[in-house]
Write a protein that holds these residues in place. Sequence first.
Motif, mmCIF file in Angstrom:
data_model
loop_
_atom_site.group_PDB
_atom_site.id
_atom_site.type_symbol
_atom_site.label_atom_id
_atom_site.label_comp_id
_atom_site.label_asym_id
_atom_site.label_seq_id
_atom_site.Cartn_x
_atom_site.Cartn_y
_atom_site.Cartn_z
ATOM 1 N N ALA A 272 1.006 -1.172 -0.374
ATOM 2 C CA ALA A 272 -0.205 -0.267 -0.041
ATOM 3 C C ALA A 272 1.273 1.045 -0.278
ATOM 4 N N PHE A 273 1.706 1.719 -1.064
ATOM 5 C CA PHE A 273 2.203 2.586 -1.507
ATOM 6 C C PHE A 273 1.650 4.039 -0.891
ATOM 7 N N TRP A 274 0.737 3.958 -1.350
ATOM 8 C CA TRP A 274 0.084 5.780 -0.514
ATOM 9 C C TRP A 274 0.518 6.038 0.604
ATOM 10 N N LYS A 275 0.566 4.556 2.006
ATOM 11 C CA LYS A 275 0.345 4.903 2.855
ATOM 12 C C LYS A 275 2.084 5.675 2.794
ATOM 13 N N ASP A 276 3.418 5.671 2.307
ATOM 14 C CA ASP A 276 3.935 6.554 2.575
ATOM 15 C C ASP A 276 3.774 7.745 2.608
ATOM 16 N N GLY A 282 4.426 14.242 3.450
ATOM 17 C CA GLY A 282 3.820 14.136 4.936
ATOM 18 C C GLY A 282 2.769 13.635 5.043
ATOM 19 N N LYS A 283 1.479 13.786 4.502
ATOM 20 C CA LYS A 283 0.265 13.706 4.973
ATOM 21 C C LYS A 283 -0.059 12.467 5.317
ATOM 22 N N ASP A 284 -0.209 11.711 5.930
ATOM 23 C CA ASP A 284 -1.361 10.013 6.659
ATOM 24 C C ASP A 284 -1.869 10.181 5.881
ATOM 25 N N LEU A 285 -2.157 8.995 5.270
ATOM 26 C CA LEU A 285 -3.750 8.613 4.180
ATOM 27 C C LEU A 285 -3.374 7.442 4.348
ATOM 28 N N THR A 286 -2.874 6.755 5.906
ATOM 29 C CA THR A 286 -3.197 5.428 6.444
ATOM 30 C C THR A 286 -4.185 4.360 6.414
ATOM 31 N N ASP A 287 -5.370 5.922 6.952
ATOM 32 C CA ASP A 287 -7.055 5.065 6.829
ATOM 33 C C ASP A 287 -7.838 5.016 5.395
ATOM 34 N N PHE A 343 1.032 10.905 -6.474
ATOM 35 C CA PHE A 343 1.072 10.544 -5.458
ATOM 36 C C PHE A 343 3.000 10.591 -5.916
ATOM 37 N N ASN A 344 3.036 11.264 -7.122
ATOM 38 C CA ASN A 344 4.786 11.686 -7.494
ATOM 39 C C ASN A 344 5.036 10.938 -7.316
ATOM 40 N N ILE A 345 5.249 9.852 -7.850
ATOM 41 C CA ILE A 345 6.291 8.192 -7.751
ATOM 42 C C ILE A 345 5.712 7.738 -9.389
ATOM 43 N N ASP A 346 7.361 7.597 -10.545
ATOM 44 C CA ASP A 346 7.430 6.637 -11.193
ATOM 45 C C ASP A 346 7.097 6.030 -11.636
ATOM 46 N N VAL A 347 6.115 6.238 -12.656
ATOM 47 C CA VAL A 347 5.195 5.047 -13.426
ATOM 48 C C VAL A 347 5.761 3.994 -13.581
ATOM 49 N N LEU A 348 7.285 3.783 -13.702
ATOM 50 C CA LEU A 348 7.995 2.903 -13.881
ATOM 51 C C LEU A 348 8.315 2.258 -12.904
#
Length: 428
Positions: A272-276, A282-287, A343-348
């Motif tokens: 669940a990379f969105w919890k990183d 720095g936002k908390d997306l744990t839930d 999420f500012n993460i590389d597509v690859l």
Amino acid sequence: MESKTFDVVIIGAGAAGLMAALEIVLTGKSVAVIEAKEKAGGRIFTFHNDDGYPVELGAEFVHGNLPITKELLKKAGIKITPVRGSIWQYKDGRLAEQEDFIDDYSDLEKKFKELSQDIPVAEFLSAHLAGAKYEELRFSLKNYVEGYYAADLNRASTFSLRNELAKSDDEQYRIEGGYLQLVNHLEQRCKENGVQFYFSQAVLQLHWKKSNVEAVTVQNSVRAKKALITVSVGVLQNGGIEFFPALPEKKLAAQNLGFGHVVKTILSFDDAFWKDKELTAGKDLTDLNFLFSMEQIPTWWTQHPKKQAILVGWLGGPRADVFDTVNKENVIQKALYSLSQIFNIDVLQLSQKLKSGQMHNWSADLHFCGAYSYEVVNGKGFMQTVLQPVDGTVYFAGEGLHHGPEIGTVEAALNSGREVAYQLIANF
């Protein structure tokens, strides 16, 4: 050719068709159900991923404390889980938490009270929510109507939106094990009571005269005293079944109903990379529950409070109708690109985390020609025209013919199927 003449032939084995079949057969009438697909369920489409977890490419949520759905789930011993979690939006390059699906509801409520007659939502936005003050409200409201309703803003009813939002405090649930369990329960009860099913047989024509119908498929022909049509509004709009004699007033009324387009994508990841927090500034997306954006696939949700690393991508409304969705891999790439922006993460990097992807374009599915219905201005009148039985012989039911906040839901289909079944029984 089928030699037996049934009391009732039902076209469509979705929730409305199954509910109606059960109610009718329990009165001692003989019932045949003809279904174009190879299985029952209609727009309920549960499948199990590689981990055995049930995910929904069709209907997913139980929207509130719905009496018929709850009654059936209780009888079947099927459990439900409340949907929990936070709601976020990604806009102007940053993530921000929302209190609810619609922020500033008190402002919106005041504007609703200014209305003396129903108007399309697009007109409401331009006439009553103009200016910089309401920019955020317009953003969330547009997302909500096009996403949740899968509706065209130029046709969707503002009164219906007002009524639905007034009851939006209702709890949302998921069915443990998937919606297909409800279908299986209804289908099993139908079969136990003698309903005859014909699968993988699309009805092409319905020939009718008073107390006599013949449903014609490529392989078969089924005769009955009455017919109940439970196909989607999209199929009615596109003339998927030819009626002899023709029913032009039904087709015209159906074409005036609202029927939404949806492309649904389900992505399973290694984690669940969105919890990183490094990916969320720095936002908390744990839930995290729901997330709204302006990306190509704009709306996303998780399985929270379940721990599965699954994101569901949702594109609804007119944008879904023109979306390039023929190629599944192309859609999944667009979904990954949308997430990479949020999420500012590389597509690859994201694609390397992807375990599996599924997609269903409901508008491209010729068995449905769309996803589900929404209320249009003056929609009740169009519904009543379609619902009016023809010579006590041809009847119509379905989620798109249920007037009220439940329109477009499984509950609406069950309700419509039951109500029309009672009407049909009374006319024997």
